[in-house]
Design a protein around this motif. Structure first.
Motif, PDB file in Angstrom:
ATOM      1  N   UNK A 188       0.838  -1.192   0.000  1.00  0.00           N
ATOM      2  CA  UNK A 188       0.000   0.000   0.000  1.00  0.00           C
ATOM      3  C   UNK A 188       0.878   1.249   0.000  1.00  0.00           C
ATOM      4  N   UNK A 189       0.630   2.117  -0.956  1.00  0.00           N
ATOM      5  CA  UNK A 189       1.339   3.390  -1.058  1.00  0.00           C
ATOM      6  C   UNK A 189       0.427   4.452  -0.458  1.00  0.00           C
ATOM      7  N   UNK A 190       0.909   5.122   0.594  1.00  0.00           N
ATOM      8  CA  UNK A 190       0.105   6.095   1.323  1.00  0.00           C
ATOM      9  C   UNK A 190       0.508   7.536   1.060  1.00  0.00           C
ATOM     10  N   UNK A 191       1.708   7.752   0.547  1.00  0.00           N
ATOM     11  CA  UNK A 191       2.234   9.108   0.414  1.00  0.00           C
ATOM     12  C   UNK A 191       2.879   9.333  -0.947  1.00  0.00           C
ATOM     13  N   UNK A 192       2.963  10.608  -1.312  1.00  0.00           N
ATOM     14  CA  UNK A 192       3.670  11.025  -2.518  1.00  0.00           C
ATOM     15  C   UNK A 192       4.656  12.120  -2.105  1.00  0.00           C
ATOM     16  N   UNK A 193       5.892  11.999  -2.550  1.00  0.00           N
ATOM     17  CA  UNK A 193       6.908  13.013  -2.295  1.00  0.00           C
ATOM     18  C   UNK A 193       7.016  13.877  -3.543  1.00  0.00           C
ATOM     19  N   UNK A 194       6.606  15.136  -3.433  1.00  0.00           N
ATOM     20  CA  UNK A 194       6.706  16.074  -4.545  1.00  0.00           C
ATOM     21  C   UNK A 194       8.067  16.746  -4.510  1.00  0.00           C
ATOM     22  N   UNK A 195       8.777  16.714  -5.632  1.00  0.00           N
ATOM     23  CA  UNK A 195      10.080  17.354  -5.761  1.00  0.00           C
ATOM     24  C   UNK A 195       9.892  18.591  -6.621  1.00  0.00           C
ATOM     25  N   UNK A 196      10.257  19.750  -6.061  1.00  0.00           N
ATOM     26  CA  UNK A 196      10.029  21.019  -6.754  1.00  0.00           C
ATOM     27  C   UNK A 196      11.333  21.604  -7.268  1.00  0.00           C
ATOM     28  N   UNK A 197      11.219  22.492  -8.235  1.00  0.00           N
ATOM     29  CA  UNK A 197      12.359  23.125  -8.889  1.00  0.00           C
ATOM     30  C   UNK A 197      13.154  23.954  -7.885  1.00  0.00           C
ATOM     31  N   UNK A 198      14.485  23.925  -7.980  1.00  0.00           N
ATOM     32  CA  UNK A 198      15.337  24.660  -7.052  1.00  0.00           C
ATOM     33  C   UNK A 198      15.271  26.165  -7.276  1.00  0.00           C
ATOM     34  N   UNK A 199      15.060  26.593  -8.508  1.00  0.00           N
ATOM     35  CA  UNK A 199      14.999  28.024  -8.800  1.00  0.00           C
ATOM     36  C   UNK A 199      13.655  28.622  -8.402  1.00  0.00           C
ATOM     37  N   UNK A 200      12.598  27.888  -8.632  1.00  0.00           N
ATOM     38  CA  UNK A 200      11.256  28.347  -8.296  1.00  0.00           C
ATOM     39  C   UNK A 200      10.546  27.206  -7.578  1.00  0.00           C
ATOM     40  N   UNK A 201      10.298  27.364  -6.290  1.00  0.00           N
ATOM     41  CA  UNK A 201       9.708  26.261  -5.523  1.00  0.00           C
ATOM     42  C   UNK A 201       8.236  26.047  -5.846  1.00  0.00           C
ATOM     43  N   UNK A 202       7.709  26.743  -6.848  1.00  0.00           N
ATOM     44  CA  UNK A 202       6.321  26.571  -7.257  1.00  0.00           C
ATOM     45  C   UNK A 202       6.192  25.470  -8.310  1.00  0.00           C
ATOM     46  N   UNK A 203       7.202  25.319  -9.156  1.00  0.00           N
ATOM     47  CA  UNK A 203       7.137  24.351 -10.259  1.00  0.00           C
ATOM     48  C   UNK A 203       7.501  22.947  -9.782  1.00  0.00           C
ATOM     49  N   UNK A 204       6.662  21.983 -10.150  1.00  0.00           N
ATOM     50  CA  UNK A 204       6.874  20.587  -9.794  1.00  0.00           C
ATOM     51  C   UNK A 204       7.787  19.923 -10.814  1.00  0.00           C
ATOM     52  N   UNK A 205       8.858  19.294 -10.331  1.00  0.00           N
ATOM     53  CA  UNK A 205       9.809  18.611 -11.207  1.00  0.00           C
ATOM     54  C   UNK A 205       9.433  17.137 -11.348  1.00  0.00           C
ATOM     55  N   UNK A 206       9.040  16.530 -10.245  1.00  0.00           N
ATOM     56  CA  UNK A 206       8.679  15.119 -10.272  1.00  0.00           C
ATOM     57  C   UNK A 206       8.085  14.694  -8.947  1.00  0.00           C
ATOM     58  N   UNK A 207       7.706  13.419  -8.863  1.00  0.00           N
ATOM     59  CA  UNK A 207       7.140  12.905  -7.621  1.00  0.00           C
ATOM     60  C   UNK A 207       7.483  11.425  -7.479  1.00  0.00           C
ATOM     61  N   UNK A 208       7.477  10.962  -6.234  1.00  0.00           N
ATOM     62  CA  UNK A 208       7.741   9.568  -5.910  1.00  0.00           C
ATOM     63  C   UNK A 208       6.598   9.043  -5.056  1.00  0.00           C
ATOM     64  N   UNK A 209       6.124   7.840  -5.345  1.00  0.00           N
ATOM     65  CA  UNK A 209       5.113   7.189  -4.519  1.00  0.00           C
ATOM     66  C   UNK A 209       5.833   6.399  -3.435  1.00  0.00           C
ATOM     67  N   UNK A 210       5.429   6.628  -2.169  1.00  0.00           N
ATOM     68  CA  UNK A 210       6.121   6.017  -1.039  1.00  0.00           C
ATOM     69  C   UNK A 210       5.165   5.267  -0.128  1.00  0.00           C
ATOM     70  N   UNK A 211       5.643   4.143   0.412  1.00  0.00           N
ATOM     71  CA  UNK A 211       4.880   3.419   1.420  1.00  0.00           C
ATOM     72  C   UNK A 211       5.015   4.169   2.755  1.00  0.00           C
ATOM     73  N   UNK A 212       4.279   3.720   3.751  1.00  0.00           N
ATOM     74  CA  UNK A 212       4.263   4.411   5.038  1.00  0.00           C
ATOM     75  C   UNK A 212       5.646   4.402   5.701  1.00  0.00           C
TER      76      UNK A 212
END
Length: 64
Positions: free
Chosen positions: A26-50
């Motif tokens: 079961x994957x309960x969380x997503x880790x959003x990775x944002x751009x270093x220059x602008x913390x508003x833009x999403x670069x990618x994400x990872x699905x993580x278990x608890x």
């Protein structure tokens, strides 16, 4: 670092592979990775278990 890495919880767990430990569970969380220059833009994400989300959460909080 907290503004560049954000843990987001899913409303319902999804049964798929955790992208950190590579186990299918079961994957309960997503880790959003944002751009270093602008913390508003999403670069990618990872699905993580608890368990992996708890470990990453500790690392994120220690870095602040």
């Amino acid at each position: 670092m907290n503004k560049y890495l954000e843990l987001v919880g899913y409303a319902r767990p999804v049964y798929r592979k955790c992208e950190l430990c590579k186990r299918v569970k079961d994957v309960n969380y997503r880790l959003d990775v944002k751009n270093a220059e602008s913390s508003v833009m999403l670069v990618g994400s990872l699905d993580l278990c608890k368990h992996c989300a708890a470990n990453i959460g500790e690392i994120i909080q220690k870095e602040d």
